[in-house]
Design a protein around this motif. Structure first.
Motif, PDB file in Angstrom:
ATOM      1  N   SER A 165      30.445 -17.974  11.695  1.00 48.42           N
ATOM      2  CA  SER A 165      30.175 -16.572  12.072  1.00 48.42           C
ATOM      3  C   SER A 165      30.294 -15.777  10.910  1.00 48.42           C
ATOM      4  CB  SER A 165      30.278 -16.000  13.486  1.00 48.42           C
ATOM      5  OG  SER A 165      31.496 -15.787  13.774  1.00 48.42           O
ATOM      6  N   THR A 166      29.434 -14.764  10.785  1.00 47.00           N
ATOM      7  CA  THR A 166      29.870 -13.730   9.740  1.00 47.00           C
ATOM      8  C   THR A 166      29.713 -12.338  10.261  1.00 47.00           C
ATOM      9  OG1 THR A 166      28.787 -15.305   8.206  1.00 47.00           O
ATOM     10  CG2 THR A 166      29.693 -12.981   7.371  1.00 47.00           C
ATOM     11  N   GLU A 167      30.656 -11.474  10.017  1.00 43.38           N
ATOM     12  CA  GLU A 167      30.443  -9.935  10.669  1.00 43.38           C
ATOM     13  C   GLU A 167      30.518  -9.079   9.241  1.00 43.38           C
ATOM     14  OE1 GLU A 167      32.649 -10.307  14.928  1.00 43.38           O
ATOM     15  OE2 GLU A 167      33.923  -9.375  13.270  1.00 43.38           O
ATOM     16  N   LYS A 168      30.124  -8.224   9.291  1.00 45.16           N
ATOM     17  CA  LYS A 168      30.124  -7.109   8.280  1.00 45.16           C
ATOM     18  C   LYS A 168      29.953  -5.699   8.759  1.00 45.16           C
ATOM     19  CE  LYS A 168      26.764  -6.255   5.175  1.00 45.16           C
ATOM     20  NZ  LYS A 168      25.919  -6.646   4.239  1.00 45.16           N
ATOM     21  N   GLN A 169      30.414  -4.696   8.235  1.00 45.48           N
ATOM     22  CA  GLN A 169      29.888  -3.518   8.165  1.00 45.48           C
ATOM     23  C   GLN A 169      28.596  -3.026   7.929  1.00 45.48           C
ATOM     24  OE1 GLN A 169      34.088  -2.419   6.870  1.00 45.48           O
ATOM     25  NE2 GLN A 169      34.027  -0.934   8.448  1.00 45.48           N
ATOM     26  N   THR A 170      28.489  -1.928   8.401  1.00 45.34           N
ATOM     27  CA  THR A 170      27.140  -0.958   7.626  1.00 45.34           C
ATOM     28  C   THR A 170      27.478  -0.624   6.347  1.00 45.34           C
ATOM     29  OG1 THR A 170      26.160  -0.642   9.795  1.00 45.34           O
ATOM     30  CG2 THR A 170      25.443   0.714   7.870  1.00 45.34           C
ATOM     31  N   LEU A 171      26.478  -0.796   5.245  1.00 44.55           N
ATOM     32  CA  LEU A 171      26.720   0.019   4.107  1.00 44.55           C
ATOM     33  C   LEU A 171      25.966   1.379   3.931  1.00 44.55           C
ATOM     34  CD1 LEU A 171      26.434  -3.327   1.793  1.00 44.55           C
ATOM     35  CD2 LEU A 171      28.369  -2.143   2.509  1.00 44.55           C
ATOM     36  N   THR A 172      26.858   2.288   3.425  1.00 46.56           N
ATOM     37  CA  THR A 172      26.098   3.609   3.396  1.00 46.56           C
ATOM     38  C   THR A 172      26.045   3.593   1.722  1.00 46.56           C
ATOM     39  OG1 THR A 172      27.530   4.623   5.117  1.00 46.56           O
ATOM     40  CG2 THR A 172      26.729   6.074   3.390  1.00 46.56           C
ATOM     41  N   LEU A 173      24.720   3.895   1.408  1.00 46.83           N
ATOM     42  CA  LEU A 173      24.199   3.908  -0.064  1.00 46.83           C
ATOM     43  C   LEU A 173      24.403   5.289  -0.502  1.00 46.83           C
ATOM     44  CD1 LEU A 173      21.391   1.450   0.353  1.00 46.83           C
ATOM     45  CD2 LEU A 173      23.896   0.837  -0.484  1.00 46.83           C
ATOM     46  N   GLU A 174      24.893   5.376  -1.603  1.00 42.87           N
ATOM     47  CA  GLU A 174      24.848   6.235  -2.647  1.00 42.87           C
ATOM     48  C   GLU A 174      24.318   5.829  -4.000  1.00 42.87           C
ATOM     49  OE1 GLU A 174      28.200   9.274  -2.012  1.00 42.87           O
ATOM     50  OE2 GLU A 174      28.878   7.564  -1.132  1.00 42.87           O
ATOM     51  N   PRO A 175      23.768   6.758  -4.983  1.00 38.28           N
ATOM     52  CA  PRO A 175      23.578   6.106  -6.303  1.00 38.28           C
ATOM     53  C   PRO A 175      24.611   5.678  -6.782  1.00 38.28           C
ATOM     54  CG  PRO A 175      22.831   8.473  -5.997  1.00 38.28           C
ATOM     55  CD  PRO A 175      23.485   8.177  -4.791  1.00 38.28           C
ATOM     56  N   GLY A 176      24.520   4.264  -7.202  1.00 40.00           N
ATOM     57  CA  GLY A 176      25.434   3.476  -7.827  1.00 40.00           C
ATOM     58  C   GLY A 176      26.662   3.010  -6.957  1.00 40.00           C
ATOM     59  N   LYS A 177      26.451   3.027  -5.710  1.00 43.23           N
ATOM     60  CA  LYS A 177      27.651   2.751  -4.653  1.00 43.23           C
ATOM     61  C   LYS A 177      27.354   2.543  -3.334  1.00 43.23           C
ATOM     62  CE  LYS A 177      31.992   5.224  -3.497  1.00 43.23           C
ATOM     63  NZ  LYS A 177      32.607   6.520  -3.453  1.00 43.23           N
ATOM     64  N   ALA A 178      28.110   1.533  -2.977  1.00 46.20           N
ATOM     65  CA  ALA A 178      27.901   1.078  -1.366  1.00 46.20           C
ATOM     66  C   ALA A 178      29.131   1.120  -0.599  1.00 46.20           C
ATOM     67  CB  ALA A 178      26.951  -0.091  -1.336  1.00 46.20           C
ATOM     68  N   THR A 179      29.189   1.961   0.380  1.00 47.70           N
ATOM     69  CA  THR A 179      30.589   1.900   1.158  1.00 47.70           C
ATOM     70  C   THR A 179      30.513   1.695   2.302  1.00 47.70           C
ATOM     71  OG1 THR A 179      30.825   4.151  -0.280  1.00 47.70           O
ATOM     72  CG2 THR A 179      32.128   3.809   1.629  1.00 47.70           C
ATOM     73  N   PRO A 180      31.135   0.532   2.913  1.00 49.06           N
ATOM     74  CA  PRO A 180      31.138  -0.073   4.182  1.00 49.06           C
ATOM     75  C   PRO A 180      31.797   1.094   5.132  1.00 49.06           C
ATOM     76  CG  PRO A 180      33.086  -0.994   2.903  1.00 49.06           C
ATOM     77  CD  PRO A 180      32.259  -0.048   1.954  1.00 49.06           C
ATOM     78  N   SER A 181      30.974   1.061   6.451  1.00 48.26           N
ATOM     79  CA  SER A 181      31.642   1.971   7.498  1.00 48.26           C
ATOM     80  C   SER A 181      31.140   1.638   8.711  1.00 48.26           C
ATOM     81  CB  SER A 181      30.931   3.446   7.037  1.00 48.26           C
ATOM     82  OG  SER A 181      29.461   3.429   7.178  1.00 48.26           O
ATOM     83  N   GLY A 182      31.741   2.142   9.848  1.00 43.63           N
ATOM     84  CA  GLY A 182      31.356   1.648  11.269  1.00 43.63           C
ATOM     85  C   GLY A 182      32.244   0.342  11.684  1.00 43.63           C
ATOM     86  N   ASN A 183      31.730  -0.086  12.659  1.00 50.30           N
ATOM     87  CA  ASN A 183      32.142  -1.254  13.542  1.00 50.30           C
ATOM     88  C   ASN A 183      31.405  -2.395  12.757  1.00 50.30           C
ATOM     89  OD1 ASN A 183      33.249   0.152  15.258  1.00 50.30           O
ATOM     90  ND2 ASN A 183      31.524   0.338  16.805  1.00 50.30           N
ATOM     91  N   TYR A 184      32.411  -3.640  13.138  1.00 56.90           N
ATOM     92  CA  TYR A 184      31.581  -4.649  12.474  1.00 56.90           C
ATOM     93  C   TYR A 184      30.769  -5.298  13.296  1.00 56.90           C
ATOM     94  CZ  TYR A 184      35.310  -5.240   8.571  1.00 56.90           C
ATOM     95  OH  TYR A 184      36.065  -5.147   7.809  1.00 56.90           O
ATOM     96  N   VAL A 185      29.666  -6.050  12.791  1.00 59.72           N
ATOM     97  CA  VAL A 185      28.285  -6.372  13.592  1.00 59.72           C
ATOM     98  C   VAL A 185      28.235  -7.914  13.014  1.00 59.72           C
ATOM     99  CG1 VAL A 185      26.038  -6.312  13.958  1.00 59.72           C
ATOM    100  CG2 VAL A 185      27.365  -4.216  13.690  1.00 59.72           C
ATOM    101  N   GLN A 186      27.905  -8.711  14.021  1.00 63.28           N
ATOM    102  CA  GLN A 186      27.817 -10.186  13.645  1.00 63.28           C
ATOM    103  C   GLN A 186      26.389 -10.474  13.034  1.00 63.28           C
ATOM    104  OE1 GLN A 186      29.041 -13.294  16.354  1.00 63.28           O
ATOM    105  NE2 GLN A 186      26.719 -14.187  16.340  1.00 63.28           N
ATOM    106  N   VAL A 187      26.221 -10.926  11.836  1.00 59.24           N
ATOM    107  CA  VAL A 187      24.936 -11.120  11.336  1.00 59.24           C
ATOM    108  C   VAL A 187      24.333 -12.394  11.139  1.00 59.24           C
ATOM    109  CG1 VAL A 187      25.291  -8.662  10.184  1.00 59.24           C
ATOM    110  CG2 VAL A 187      26.306 -10.812   9.045  1.00 59.24           C
ATOM    111  N   SER A 188      25.400 -13.353  11.330  1.00 58.93           N
ATOM    112  CA  SER A 188      25.039 -14.652  11.050  1.00 58.93           C
ATOM    113  C   SER A 188      25.762 -15.632  11.876  1.00 58.93           C
ATOM    114  CB  SER A 188      25.264 -15.145   9.528  1.00 58.93           C
ATOM    115  OG  SER A 188      24.727 -16.501   9.177  1.00 58.93           O
ATOM    116  N   ARG A 189      25.143 -16.885  12.243  1.00 57.84           N
ATOM    117  CA  ARG A 189      25.977 -17.801  13.206  1.00 57.84           C
ATOM    118  C   ARG A 189      25.401 -19.053  12.864  1.00 57.84           C
ATOM    119  NH1 ARG A 189      24.480 -17.858  19.403  1.00 57.84           N
ATOM    120  NH2 ARG A 189      25.134 -20.056  19.853  1.00 57.84           N
ATOM    121  N   LEU A 190      26.116 -20.141  13.137  1.00 54.40           N
ATOM    122  CA  LEU A 190      25.783 -21.657  12.854  1.00 54.40           C
ATOM    123  C   LEU A 190      26.721 -22.380  13.608  1.00 54.40           C
ATOM    124  CD1 LEU A 190      23.894 -23.484  11.394  1.00 54.40           C
ATOM    125  CD2 LEU A 190      25.231 -23.338   9.548  1.00 54.40           C
ATOM    126  N   GLY A 191      25.976 -23.521  14.488  1.00 60.89           N
ATOM    127  CA  GLY A 191      26.910 -24.345  15.240  1.00 60.89           C
ATOM    128  C   GLY A 191      26.357 -25.778  14.611  1.00 60.89           C
TER     129      GLY A 191
END
Length: 536
Positions: free
Chosen positions: A253-279
């Motif tokens: 599985s893969t978890e990531k945080q939300t990315l907050t976008l600004e011009p030329g920049k992406a900053t992760p923030s908030g809780n981790y969320v599962q976005v992919s899974r495979l068995g």
């Protein structure tokens, strides 16, 4: 052997859920959201007894599909800060008892000076010419206690293979990246040839509607990012006793945080969320309807049995109906409890079924109910790859795995050489129930092995490609031209050689997962209900 289990809290009609499945590049770009976010897109999971160290098990997860070798200047990196997890359930409650978590950090020294990944030949991982590198920590999480996780390894990921001029001895670089794991074992993170092999034209009306579009390994020449772990078997078993408790369930599985976008920049923030899974391979591709794929990626195995629309797709998968519509094949009747056993409970004589009937595959192979120290009353049907660690390494592995009489192969875990597409096609077409190869499909997709050979020692993965993927296709096309034979018109009758006795009746399940393609010759087949599953 544990006696028959009651499926606690699971109504017969809704138990289980997400099945496993066959087709499409196991899990390459299978869901709308991950198709647009390749760094966190799980593509395959492998789990097998190490062929050269039989007291250990090797787990491999791959991410980032369709890496074109020449895709510079940034090439292919793991997502900084994301959680790349390999999960183990050893007691059958569908909850991870162990999670191995890799977290990456990038050191990019290019700055405003250069666009080059490396500004000269790279002969070691700490070579100053290498301007882009990633390090990682590997944590071991027991019973979900993230706060109490222990770091069991730290290391440097093998870089992307930029080419021979920049990395004249890439094999040396990769070997140098292997790290020891505290408590025994080793790990690797980095790029490799995509080990999955198949002809993806299965999605063009099942190989062109006439079985002519076969024989080309669509993934040949492409790379993936891989994570491999080799640890003692006892580390993964209940009470660290792999003799009494030999069966484990595995998923990535893969978890990531939300990315907050600004011009030329992406900053992760908030809780981790599962976005992919495979068995199991191909489940989300060909079993789960398109409208549920993103949601399926977000849920954990313990939730599977509550997602009725997906459970129904396992019991009555779409692929057999497509085989009937396109090729006129007779297909098995439903409900497909054989597939449920393969994908959701594991194979055992006393495996729980959804309708309290006797498990259709009367063999003890790879259900956690076979573990002596498991609490049978807590068993929960769920989709994961299951492996019996007690099955010895096959002297002559058969690419068809269990259906070919080789109990060490898929669906008992998954080796790199297992031909999961051909296994699945036969299973879904009824071979698992009849015990006979379905003759019209006996040649499968005519891609029986990977283009590059697998290694004999850890991590067993081929080195990453450096030539354009299209060059592999040209080689394959030339080979096909030289060895072409008249296409075999599909017939509508079964027959053919019999499978080896034993577990065959259950294999049909493998394919069950297929069934996502919907349009055939301009008309819709079996439009599926689509209730959005709600992550718990």
């Amino acid at each position: 052997m544990i006696g028959r289990l009651a499926v606690v809290g699971v109504a017969a009609s809704s138990a289980l859920a997400v099945g496993a499945g066959p087709a499409s590049a196991s899990s390459h770009r299978e869901a709308p959201l991950t198709a647009g976010d390749p760094k966190v897109d799980n593509t395959d999971v492998y789990a097998f007894t190490s062929p050269d160290k039989s007291d250990t098990v090797t787990l491999i997860g791959t991410w980032i599909p369709f890496e074109e070798p020449n895709g510079g200047p940034n090439f292919y990196a793991f997502q900084d800060g994301a959680h790349y997890d390999l999960n183990i359930d050893n007691d059958g409650d569908a909850v991870a008892d162990l999670t191995y978590r890799w977290t990456f950090t990038t050191d990019d020294k290019r700055g405003t000076d250069t666009f080059l990944y490396a500004n000269g030949p790279v002969t070691s991982l700490d070579d100053e010419n290498l301007l882009f590198r990633q390090t990682y920590t590997l944590q071991k999480i027991v019973d979900g206690d993230e706060a109490g996780a222990t770091t069991i390894a730290e290391g440097t990921a093998a870089p992307s293979n930029v080419g021979n001029a920049t990395m004249p001895n890439y094999g040396k670089l990769r070997t140098a990246s292997f790290e020891s794991v505290e408590g025994g074992g080793r790990t690797f993170a980095g790029q490799s040839d995509d080990p999955f092999f198949l002809d993806l034209r299965v999605f063009d009306l099942l190989y062109g509607g006439n079985l002519k579009k076969v024989g080309t390994d669509t993934l040949a020449g492409y790379n993936v990012n891989a994570i491999a772990l080799q640890v003692p078997k006892a580390d993964l078993a209940i009470n660290q006793d792999a003799t009494k408790n030999p069966v484990i369930g595995i998923w990535s599985s893969t978890e990531k945080q939300t990315l907050t976008l600004e011009p030329g920049k992406a900053t992760p923030s908030g809780n981790y969320v599962q976005v992919s899974r495979l068995g199991n391979p191909l489940v989300n591709e060909v079993v789960v309807p398109a409208g549920l794929k993103d949601a399926f990626n977000s849920i954990k195995p313990e939730t599977d049995h509550t997602v009725t629309p997906v459970v129904e797709k396992v019991l009555d998968p779409e692929l057999p109906h497509l085989l009937n519509a396109v090729y006129g094949l007779d297909v098995p009747t439903t409900p497909r409890n054989d597939l449920v056993e393969i994908y959701l409970t594991g194979i055992a004589k006393n495996a729980p079924t959804l309708d309290n009937s006797t498990a259709p595959i009367q063999a003890d192979l790879n259900s956690q109910v076979l573990n002596a120290d498991a609490d049978a009353t807590r068993f929960v049907p769920s989709e994961m790859l299951r492996l019996n660690l007690g099955v010895p390494v096959a002297k002559k592995p058969n690419r068809l795995g269990v259906i070919g009489g080789d109990l060490q192969g898929f669906p008992n875990g998954r080796r790199l050489t297992d031909d999961v597409i051909d296994i699945s096609l036969q299973a879904v077409a009824g071979a698992a129930q009849s015990g006979k190869i379905v003759a019209p499909l006996k040649s499968g997709d005519k891609v029986d092995a990977n283009g590059q050979k697998f290694g004999k020692i850890f991590p067993y993965l081929p080195l990453p490609n450096t030539s354009m993927a299209s060059s592999w296709k040209a080689k394959q096309a030339q080979a096909q031209t030289q060895s072409v034979t008249a296409p075999v018109a599909p017939s509508t009758t079964g027959g053919g050689p019999s499978f080896p006795s034993g577990l065959l009746p259950g294999l049909g399940a493998l394919l069950v997962s297929a069934g996502a393609v919907v349009l055939v010759r301009g008309r819709r087949l079996r439009p599926g209900a689509a209730t959005q599953p709600q992550p718990v």
